[in-house]
Design an enzyme around this catalytic site. Structure first.
Site, PDB file in Angstrom:
ATOM      1  N   GLU A 137       0.841  -1.186   0.000  1.00  0.00           N
ATOM      2  CA  GLU A 137       0.000   0.000   0.000  1.00  0.00           C
ATOM      3  C   GLU A 137       0.880   1.241   0.000  1.00  0.00           C
ATOM      4  O   GLU A 137       2.096   1.166   0.213  1.00  0.00           O
ATOM      5  CB  GLU A 137      -0.969  -0.007   1.183  1.00  0.00           C
ATOM      6  CG  GLU A 137      -2.032  -1.093   1.064  1.00  0.00           C
ATOM      7  CD  GLU A 137      -3.088  -1.031   2.148  1.00  0.00           C
ATOM      8  OE1 GLU A 137      -3.003  -0.122   3.009  1.00  0.00           O
ATOM      9  OE2 GLU A 137      -3.988  -1.876   2.145  1.00  0.00           O
ATOM     10  N   HIS A 155      -9.632   9.622   2.712  1.00  0.00           N
ATOM     11  CA  HIS A 155      -9.223   8.553   1.795  1.00  0.00           C
ATOM     12  C   HIS A 155      -9.466   9.037   0.383  1.00  0.00           C
ATOM     13  O   HIS A 155     -10.544   9.538   0.054  1.00  0.00           O
ATOM     14  CB  HIS A 155     -10.010   7.277   2.056  1.00  0.00           C
ATOM     15  CG  HIS A 155      -9.361   6.064   1.475  1.00  0.00           C
ATOM     16  ND1 HIS A 155      -9.307   5.830   0.118  1.00  0.00           N
ATOM     17  CD2 HIS A 155      -8.705   5.030   2.050  1.00  0.00           C
ATOM     18  CE1 HIS A 155      -8.660   4.696  -0.110  1.00  0.00           C
ATOM     19  NE2 HIS A 155      -8.285   4.196   1.049  1.00  0.00           N
ATOM     20  N   ARG A 159      -1.441   9.353   1.309  1.00  0.00           N
ATOM     21  CA  ARG A 159      -2.860   9.600   1.087  1.00  0.00           C
ATOM     22  C   ARG A 159      -3.212  11.080   1.031  1.00  0.00           C
ATOM     23  O   ARG A 159      -4.065  11.489   0.245  1.00  0.00           O
ATOM     24  CB  ARG A 159      -3.683   8.921   2.194  1.00  0.00           C
ATOM     25  CG  ARG A 159      -3.781   7.424   2.025  1.00  0.00           C
ATOM     26  CD  ARG A 159      -4.605   6.803   3.111  1.00  0.00           C
ATOM     27  NE  ARG A 159      -4.787   5.379   2.855  1.00  0.00           N
ATOM     28  CZ  ARG A 159      -5.424   4.555   3.676  1.00  0.00           C
ATOM     29  NH1 ARG A 159      -5.933   5.015   4.799  1.00  0.00           N
ATOM     30  NH2 ARG A 159      -5.553   3.282   3.373  1.00  0.00           N
ATOM     31  N   HIS A 202     -12.078   9.711   6.410  1.00  0.00           N
ATOM     32  CA  HIS A 202     -11.808   8.294   6.614  1.00  0.00           C
ATOM     33  C   HIS A 202     -11.237   7.963   7.985  1.00  0.00           C
ATOM     34  O   HIS A 202     -11.671   7.010   8.622  1.00  0.00           O
ATOM     35  CB  HIS A 202     -10.835   7.824   5.522  1.00  0.00           C
ATOM     36  CG  HIS A 202     -10.474   6.378   5.587  1.00  0.00           C
ATOM     37  ND1 HIS A 202     -11.422   5.378   5.548  1.00  0.00           N
ATOM     38  CD2 HIS A 202      -9.271   5.751   5.684  1.00  0.00           C
ATOM     39  CE1 HIS A 202     -10.818   4.193   5.602  1.00  0.00           C
ATOM     40  NE2 HIS A 202      -9.520   4.397   5.712  1.00  0.00           N
ATOM     41  N   ARG A 257      -1.691   9.314   8.910  1.00  0.00           N
ATOM     42  CA  ARG A 257      -1.580   7.872   9.167  1.00  0.00           C
ATOM     43  C   ARG A 257      -1.003   7.136   7.970  1.00  0.00           C
ATOM     44  O   ARG A 257      -1.440   7.330   6.828  1.00  0.00           O
ATOM     45  CB  ARG A 257      -2.968   7.312   9.494  1.00  0.00           C
ATOM     46  CG  ARG A 257      -3.006   5.790   9.647  1.00  0.00           C
ATOM     47  CD  ARG A 257      -4.418   5.326   9.909  1.00  0.00           C
ATOM     48  NE  ARG A 257      -5.272   5.505   8.758  1.00  0.00           N
ATOM     49  CZ  ARG A 257      -5.739   4.504   7.996  1.00  0.00           C
ATOM     50  NH1 ARG A 257      -5.398   3.261   8.259  1.00  0.00           N
ATOM     51  NH2 ARG A 257      -6.543   4.750   6.991  1.00  0.00           N
TER      52      ARG A 257
END
Length: 510
Positions: free
Chosen positions: A116, A231, A276, A335, A370
C-alpha cells in the site's frame, strides 16, 4: 440486568477491533464490554479492506516500517510510541491468528503480503482478500462470545461519564428500559472515529466522535484534532457511508484518470502510491477544476480483479459498474482521525480512571498523517497494552448519585455535517474555519440534539485555526507551507476550546 454483578469491573465501551482486543486480553479477569449495536455491527473495523500492516516478511524489519511511519507522520509522530507499537506488530498478527482470524496464506501456509501507499515493503497482512475487517471481526466476535470472563451488554448507548474528585466514577447509559447507571472507576473508550461528521465519509453514520465528546465533557485532554485523513478513493455514489475502494487496488497497479482519460498524477512524486494526503489533495484540486475522477483498474497485469477484490467487485456491481470493463468513479471522503484523546503508552488519559485505544485515542503513532493499514495494527496492539495496564488495578468504588432521568440525547450529526465539510475538508482557510466556529459554537454550548457532534466539530475547527501551517492531512490554502519556527500546541480541552472561540470576537459567537 443485574448491575450489582458488574459493580466496579473495568468497563470497555465500543464493539470494534480495539474494544474486543482489550476485553479478550483482560481474560481471565472479569470485564464488561458495552456495545450500542449488536456486536460487530456498525463498526469501522468491519468495513476495513486493506488489512494489518506488520513487518513479518522475509525482506522486512520493524525498523523499515518505523521509518515509513515517521515519514508519513510529517514530523509529528511520537518516536517512542512508533517504536513500541510497530515493534509489537508480528506478535499482534500471531495473537489475531490465535483468536481465529483466517489470514490469507499461500499453499505452503506462508502469509500473503500486499503493498500500500508509502510502504517500502509488501507488509499488509490480508484476510479474505479485500474483506480483512469483516474476517477479523467475525473471529473476534466469536472469541468474545466464548470467553466467560467477558460480560457483554449490547444495545446500551453511553451518554455521560461520571466523575468524582477528578476521577472516573461511572457511566450513565441508555437502553430499551431507560437509563442505566454503571458504577466503575475503570473505563476504556474504544468508540471509533469521526467521519460521520462529514457529508462524505467511509465510517458508519453513527461514528461522529461520541467518545471524544464523552471525554471532553468529563475534562480529559485531547490532541491533534485538526488532522483528519481523507481517503482519496471512495466510491462516488449515493448514500452514507461511501464504500471504500482499497488502496490495495492502486498497489496492484490501478491508475487515476479523469473523464477525458488523462492520468493527472504522473508529475506527483510517488504518483498513485504517494501518501494519502498528497493523493487526496491532487484529486480535490482536479475536481475543483471541474473534472470527475476515476480509478482505472482495467489494465492490471497478472491480477484477476474479481478474485483479488471480491468485496470491491460486489460493491461496484451494486452500483452498476464492472471494474474489468469500465473505470470506477471515486472521490475523497473523510476516513480516519489521527487526533483523539491524548493517552500514554499504556492507554491512560489525563483523567484518572479513563483509558482509550483505537481511533478515539491519540497515541502519537500517526502524527500528522496515518500510514496505510497502521490503524488496525494500532487497535490490535494497544488493546493488549490497555488490558495489561488495567490488570491488577484496584476496583475503586466511589459514591454515585441516583439517576432517575436520562441526560438528553445530544447525538444528531446532521446539522454539523455541511458546516464541517465546508470548513475542515481536504483544504482549509481562516475565513471558512471562523465561519464554522461561529455556526458550531451555539450548537455545542446548549443541550440540543446536535450538541455532542457540534462540540467535536468545534474542537476540530479550533485546532485547525490554531495551526497556521500545512502539515500532513491538515492543509491550509492561506498557509501552504510548514512553519518550523514555531512549536505548535497540540493539546486542547473543552474549556480552552470555548475560550478560544469566544476570543475570536464578539460578533463571531453572537
Amino acid at each position: 440486568m443485574d448491575i450489582n454483578s458488574i459493580d466496579s469491573r473495568p468497563l470497555v465501551i465500543g464493539g470494534g477491533l480495539a474494544g474486543l482486543m482489550t476485553a479478550l486480553h483482560m481474560a481471565p479477569e472479569p470485564v464488561v464490554l458495552l456495545s450500542k449495536s449488536p456486536l460487530g455491527i456498525e463498526t469501522s473495523s468491519a468495513l476495513a479492506q486493506g488489512g494489518v500492516a506488520a513487518a513479518v516478511g522475509a525482506d522486512d524489519d520493524p525498523a523499515l516500517q518505523i521509518a515509513d511511519t515517521l515519514a508519513a507522520g510529517d514530523g509529528l509522530c511520537d518516536a517512542a510510541a512508533v517504536q513500541r507499537i510497530i515493534g509489537s506488530g508480528p506478535a499482534a498478527i500471531e495473537a489475531l491468528a490465535r483468536f481465529g482470524v483466517r489470514f490469507d496464506r499461500d499453499a505452503g501456509g506462508k502469509l500473503l503480503l500486499g503493498l500500500e501507499a508509502a510502504h517500502s515493503r509488501n507488509r499488509i497482512v490480508h484476510a479474505g482478500g479485500d474483506a480483512s475487517g469483516r474476517e477479523i471481526m467475525r473471529a473476534l466476535v466469536e472469541a468474545v462470545r466464548a470467553t466467560p470472563s467477558i460480560t457483554l451488554i449490547e444495545g446500551l448507548a453511553a451518554r455521560r461519564l461520571l466523575t468524582e474528585d477528578g476521577a472516573v466514577s461511572g457511566l450513565i447509559a441508555n437502553g430499551p428500559c431507560g437509563p442505566v447507571l454503571l458504577p466503575t472507576g475503570r473505563i476504556v473508550l474504544a468508540t471509533g472515529g469521526i467521519a460521520g461528521l462529514f457529508q462524505h465519509g467511509t465510517n458508519p453514520a453513527g461514528s461522529f466522535g461520541q467518545g471524544l465528546a464523552l471525554a471532553a465533557r468529563a475534562g480529559a485532554v485531547l490532541a491533534d484534532l485538526e488532522f483528519v485523513q481523507f481517503h482519496p478513493t471512495a466510491l462516488d455514489a449515493a448514500g452514507f457511508p461511501l464504500n471504500l475502494i482499497s488502496e490495495a487496488v492502486r498497489g496492484e497497479g490501478a491508475i487515476l484518470v479523469d473523464e477525458t482519460g488523462q492520468r493527472f498524477m504522473t508529475k506527483v512524486r510517488g504518483a498513485e502510491l504517494a501518501p494519502r494526503d498528497v493523493v487526496a489533495r491532487a484529486i480535490w484540486r482536479h475536481m475543483m477544476d471541474g473534472h470527475r475522477i476515476y480509478l482505472d483498474a482495467r489494465q492490471l497485469k497478472g491480477v484477476d480483479f474479481h478474485t483479488r477484490f471480491p468485496a470491491i467487485t460486489a460493491l461496484c456491481a451494486a452500483a452498476g459498474i464492472d471494474p474489468m470493463r469500465e473505470p470506477i468513479p471515486i472521490r475523497p471522503a473523510a476516513h480516519y482521525h489521527m487526533g483523539g484523546i491524548k493517552v500514554d503508552l499504556e492507554g491512560r488519559s489525563s483523567l484518572e480512571g479513563l483509558w482509550a485505544c483505537g481511533e478515539v485515542a491519540c497515541t502519537g503513532l500517526h502524527g500528522a498523517n496515518r500510514l496505510a493499514s497502521n490503524s488496525l495494527l494500532e487497535a490490535a496492539v494497544c488493546g493488549r497494552f490497555v488490558a495489561e495496564s488495567l490488570k491488577g488495578k484496584p476496583a475503586l468504588s466511589r459514591p454515585l448519585p441516583s439517576v432517575d432521568t436520562l441526560p438528553p440525547s445530544r447525538s444528531d450529526p446532521n446539522p454539523v455535517r455541511p458546516i464541517l465539510s465546508r470548513a475542515a475538508g481536504v483544504m482549509r482557510d481562516q475565513a471558512t474555519l471562523e465561519a464554522a466556529a461561529a455556526a458550531l459554537y451555539p450548537l455545542a454550548t446548549d443541550d440540543g440534539p446536535a450538541a455532542d457532534p457540534a462540540l467535536v466539530g468545534l474542537m476540530i475547527v479550533t485546532a485547525a485555526l490554531r495551526r497556521t501551517e500545512s502539515r500532513g492531512a491538515h492543509a491550509r490554502s492561506d498557509f501552504p507551507d510548514h512553519d518550523e519556527t514555531r512549536v505548535w500546541k497540540r493539546e486542547i480541552d473543552m474549556t480552552e476550546c470555548f475560550e478560544t472561540t469566544r476570543a475570536l470576537g464578539r460578533d463571531l459567537v453572537a
